[in-house]
Design a protein around this motif. Structure first.
Motif, PDB file in Angstrom:
ATOM      1  N   GLY A  85      28.419 -31.089 -12.710  1.00  0.00           N
ATOM      2  CA  GLY A  85      27.833 -30.882 -14.033  1.00  0.00           C
ATOM      3  C   GLY A  85      26.526 -30.131 -13.964  1.00  0.00           C
ATOM      4  O   GLY A  85      26.046 -29.773 -12.883  1.00  0.00           O
ATOM      5  N   GLN A  86      25.943 -29.910 -15.133  1.00  0.00           N
ATOM      6  CA  GLN A  86      24.651 -29.234 -15.217  1.00  0.00           C
ATOM      7  C   GLN A  86      23.811 -29.916 -16.294  1.00  0.00           C
ATOM      8  O   GLN A  86      24.311 -30.225 -17.381  1.00  0.00           O
ATOM      9  N   VAL A  87      22.552 -30.161 -15.959  1.00  0.00           N
ATOM     10  CA  VAL A  87      21.645 -30.808 -16.908  1.00  0.00           C
ATOM     11  C   VAL A  87      21.286 -29.819 -18.016  1.00  0.00           C
ATOM     12  O   VAL A  87      20.852 -28.698 -17.744  1.00  0.00           O
TER      13      VAL A  87
ATOM     14  N   ALA B 296      19.372 -30.991 -20.922  1.00  0.00           N
ATOM     15  CA  ALA B 296      18.055 -31.397 -21.430  1.00  0.00           C
ATOM     16  C   ALA B 296      17.734 -32.777 -20.893  1.00  0.00           C
ATOM     17  O   ALA B 296      18.626 -33.546 -20.524  1.00  0.00           O
ATOM     18  N   VAL B 297      16.434 -33.085 -20.823  1.00  0.00           N
ATOM     19  CA  VAL B 297      15.966 -34.411 -20.394  1.00  0.00           C
ATOM     20  C   VAL B 297      14.907 -34.879 -21.374  1.00  0.00           C
ATOM     21  O   VAL B 297      13.936 -34.167 -21.637  1.00  0.00           O
ATOM     22  N   SER B 298      15.084 -36.083 -21.911  1.00  0.00           N
ATOM     23  CA  SER B 298      14.131 -36.614 -22.874  1.00  0.00           C
ATOM     24  C   SER B 298      14.154 -38.132 -22.835  1.00  0.00           C
ATOM     25  O   SER B 298      15.236 -38.737 -22.864  1.00  0.00           O
ATOM     26  N   GLY B 299      12.962 -38.731 -22.749  1.00  0.00           N
ATOM     27  CA  GLY B 299      12.875 -40.183 -22.777  1.00  0.00           C
ATOM     28  C   GLY B 299      13.634 -40.870 -21.662  1.00  0.00           C
ATOM     29  O   GLY B 299      14.161 -41.975 -21.852  1.00  0.00           O
ATOM     30  N   GLY B 300      13.712 -40.247 -20.485  1.00  0.00           N
ATOM     31  CA  GLY B 300      14.404 -40.847 -19.351  1.00  0.00           C
ATOM     32  C   GLY B 300      15.904 -40.735 -19.404  1.00  0.00           C
ATOM     33  O   GLY B 300      16.615 -41.349 -18.601  1.00  0.00           O
ATOM     34  N   VAL B 301      16.425 -39.938 -20.357  1.00  0.00           N
ATOM     35  CA  VAL B 301      17.870 -39.742 -20.487  1.00  0.00           C
ATOM     36  C   VAL B 301      18.181 -38.255 -20.363  1.00  0.00           C
ATOM     37  O   VAL B 301      17.551 -37.419 -21.028  1.00  0.00           O
ATOM     38  N   ALA B 302      19.150 -37.934 -19.505  1.00  0.00           N
ATOM     39  CA  ALA B 302      19.561 -36.543 -19.312  1.00  0.00           C
ATOM     40  C   ALA B 302      20.855 -36.278 -20.067  1.00  0.00           C
ATOM     41  O   ALA B 302      21.766 -37.106 -20.079  1.00  0.00           O
ATOM     42  N   GLN B 303      20.904 -35.129 -20.719  1.00  0.00           N
ATOM     43  CA  GLN B 303      22.143 -34.655 -21.336  1.00  0.00           C
ATOM     44  C   GLN B 303      22.804 -33.724 -20.326  1.00  0.00           C
ATOM     45  O   GLN B 303      22.230 -32.703 -19.938  1.00  0.00           O
ATOM     46  N   VAL B 304      23.993 -34.119 -19.876  1.00  0.00           N
ATOM     47  CA  VAL B 304      24.664 -33.407 -18.792  1.00  0.00           C
ATOM     48  C   VAL B 304      25.989 -32.850 -19.288  1.00  0.00           C
ATOM     49  O   VAL B 304      26.796 -33.567 -19.875  1.00  0.00           O
TER      50      VAL B 304
ATOM     51  N   GLU C 130      14.084 -37.193 -10.289  1.00  0.00           N
ATOM     52  CA  GLU C 130      13.546 -35.968 -10.860  1.00  0.00           C
ATOM     53  C   GLU C 130      14.680 -34.989 -11.135  1.00  0.00           C
ATOM     54  O   GLU C 130      15.276 -34.440 -10.207  1.00  0.00           O
ATOM     55  N   VAL C 131      15.001 -34.789 -12.394  1.00  0.00           N
ATOM     56  CA  VAL C 131      15.992 -33.780 -12.775  1.00  0.00           C
ATOM     57  C   VAL C 131      15.404 -32.939 -13.896  1.00  0.00           C
ATOM     58  O   VAL C 131      14.561 -33.411 -14.677  1.00  0.00           O
ATOM     59  N   ALA C 132      15.851 -31.692 -13.988  1.00  0.00           N
ATOM     60  CA  ALA C 132      15.307 -30.777 -14.992  1.00  0.00           C
ATOM     61  C   ALA C 132      16.439 -29.983 -15.622  1.00  0.00           C
ATOM     62  O   ALA C 132      17.527 -29.826 -15.048  1.00  0.00           O
ATOM     63  N   ALA C 133      16.192 -29.479 -16.809  1.00  0.00           N
ATOM     64  CA  ALA C 133      17.183 -28.669 -17.514  1.00  0.00           C
ATOM     65  C   ALA C 133      17.610 -27.486 -16.652  1.00  0.00           C
ATOM     66  O   ALA C 133      16.778 -26.835 -16.000  1.00  0.00           O
ATOM     67  N   GLY C 134      18.915 -27.225 -16.632  1.00  0.00           N
ATOM     68  CA  GLY C 134      19.464 -26.132 -15.852  1.00  0.00           C
ATOM     69  C   GLY C 134      19.857 -26.507 -14.440  1.00  0.00           C
ATOM     70  O   GLY C 134      20.459 -25.696 -13.729  1.00  0.00           O
ATOM     71  N   GLN C 135      19.516 -27.730 -14.029  1.00  0.00           N
ATOM     72  CA  GLN C 135      19.778 -28.143 -12.651  1.00  0.00           C
ATOM     73  C   GLN C 135      21.238 -28.573 -12.464  1.00  0.00           C
ATOM     74  O   GLN C 135      21.770 -29.361 -13.238  1.00  0.00           O
TER      75      GLN C 135
ATOM     76  N   LEU D 132      23.366 -39.947 -11.249  1.00  0.00           N
ATOM     77  CA  LEU D 132      23.124 -38.508 -11.116  1.00  0.00           C
ATOM     78  C   LEU D 132      22.662 -38.222  -9.687  1.00  0.00           C
ATOM     79  O   LEU D 132      21.686 -38.792  -9.220  1.00  0.00           O
ATOM     80  N   LEU D 133      23.366 -37.332  -9.025  1.00  0.00           N
ATOM     81  CA  LEU D 133      23.048 -36.972  -7.643  1.00  0.00           C
ATOM     82  C   LEU D 133      22.689 -35.487  -7.566  1.00  0.00           C
ATOM     83  O   LEU D 133      23.391 -34.653  -8.138  1.00  0.00           O
ATOM     84  N   VAL D 134      21.613 -35.208  -6.875  1.00  0.00           N
ATOM     85  CA  VAL D 134      21.186 -33.803  -6.737  1.00  0.00           C
ATOM     86  C   VAL D 134      21.451 -33.269  -5.326  1.00  0.00           C
ATOM     87  O   VAL D 134      21.240 -32.091  -5.062  1.00  0.00           O
TER      88      VAL D 134
END
Length: 379
Positions: A260-262, A264-272, A287-292, A376-378
């Motif tokens: 998958g791909q992140v 957005a991240v907001s309030g400790g929740v990632a939209q994947v 630590e995850v960021a949008a686009g990751q 979520l695994l990076v």
């Protein structure tokens, strides 16, 4: 010795506080050009049952043999009880080893097998007899001292081997696949016996095993190995619920893995965004960021299965392709619209004949999961 949860937590806390009983520092081992153990470091606290877990050829037995002194590290240092033993021969280390084969002498009685390890100890005949009797009582074989190994069961032979290994009162006991020769039911029973004996003696145990359930049952902590490296160290809960990389997540237990791909991240929740599931919400613990790019991991038992569409935020429709009954639960293999097959477990809370099946072959169903249930695994 303390018992209960505090007894398990104490060794972990001691190791974390920088007072290790065993310290392995940057140890590597080469056989010719083959690197069997690759720059391994870890600490073990006094009184732990620490497991080295991994598949065949991952380096766990080579590492155990270096701790015993049977192999010399190509580089790195090994300390036991505050002493550098890297160059110390096996017979001068405060260590004993219990082999997978048990290596009992078939012509000797149980008593003589146990006493064999004491022949070089500075003990009188009476002291030696007392020590053997103590070991027989410890492993609950008081009535079997006169029997030969072929006259006792596999589980009893395992206990004789353990008694012989403990007779010399080692500070550290190394166990190489100690329960591998036992059948499943006996192995499960013996795991708890082994834990009880370790608690009574206070000896630090290091166990090599390829059996995940065995490591998770026995260990205060474990190290998962792959290709000579340690991929993660932690408690059974740490390893199973919070794997740090895809290898550990996939190696321990059953799991569904999605790319998958992140978004957005907001309030400790990632939209994947996941091709097979659509956009899902997942608790972001690292630590995850949008686009990751990430791997989304879901244990089968974390997935809820229903015939009707649930109100859950994360849900996907599918069809039951196959199922298997295991008694306490059933495993469902659900084919999604994308063609991906996902595994889900459902408990069998009622007896057969009382509608225990959540769904049957070829039924249309829904799968759902909570944001905190996914990993979520990076890596």
């Amino acid at each position: 010795m303390a018992d209960g949860p505090a007894a398990l937590e104490a060794p972990v806390a001691e190791a974390a506080a920088g007072a290790p009983f065993v310290r392995v520092e940057g140890v590597s081992k080469k056989f010719g050009t083959f690197l069997a153990v690759d720059d391994v470091s870890f600490d073990i606290a006094r009184g732990e049952i620490f497991s080295l877990l991994g598949g065949s050829g991952c380096g766990k037995t080579t590492l155990l043999r270096m701790l015993a002194g049977f192999e010399e590290p190509t580089k790195g240092r090994i300390h036991i009880d505050g002493r550098d033993v890297t160059d110390v021969p096996p017979y001068e280390r405060p260590v004993n080893m219990m082999f997978q084969s048990y290596a009992l002498f078939p012509h000797m009685s149980v008593e003589k097998n146990i006493a064999y390890g004491l022949k070089h100890e500075p003990l009188s005949r009476g002291e030696r007899a007392d020590r053997v009797a103590e070991m027989l009582e410890l492993v609950q074989l008081q009535d079997y001292g006169g029997r030969k190994p072929h006259q006792i069961s596999g589980g009893q032979r395992q206990r004789v081997a353990l008694a012989r290994a403990l007779a010399r009162a080692p500070k550290l006991l190394l166990l190489d696949e100690p329960l591998a020769a036992l059948d499943k039911k006996l192995r499960e029973h013996t795991q708890f016996e082994l834990m009880s004996i370790q608690e009574q003696t206070g000896v630090t145990f290091i166990v090599v095993t390829h059996d995940q359930e065995e490591a998770m049952t026995l260990s205060s902590r474990m190290a998962v190995m792959e290709k000579g490296r340690i991929r993660q160290i932690g408690t059974a809960t740490d390893i199973y619920e919070y794997p740090q990389n895809r290898f550990v997540a996939d190696f321990i237990g059953s799991i569904n893995l999605f790319e998958g791909q992140v978004r957005a991240v907001s309030g400790g929740v990632a939209q994947v965004e996941v091709e097979e599931l659509g956009q899902v919400s997942v608790t972001a613990e690292g630590e995850v960021a949008a686009g990751q790019p990430v791997t989304l991991a879901l244990r089968p038992e974390k997935l809820s299965l229903s015939r009707t569409e649930p109100e859950a935020q994360n849900r996907v429709a599918g069809t039951v392709e196959s199922l298997a009954y295991f008694g306490k639960d059933s495993l469902y293999r659900i084919r999604l619209a994308s063609g991906r097959v996902v595994s889900a477990n459902a408990p069998n809370a009622r007896r057969g004949g009382e509608g225990q099946w959540v769904a049957d072959w070829e039924d249309d169903v829904w799968l759902s999961f909570a944001p905190s249930s996914a990993i979520l695994l990076v890596e």
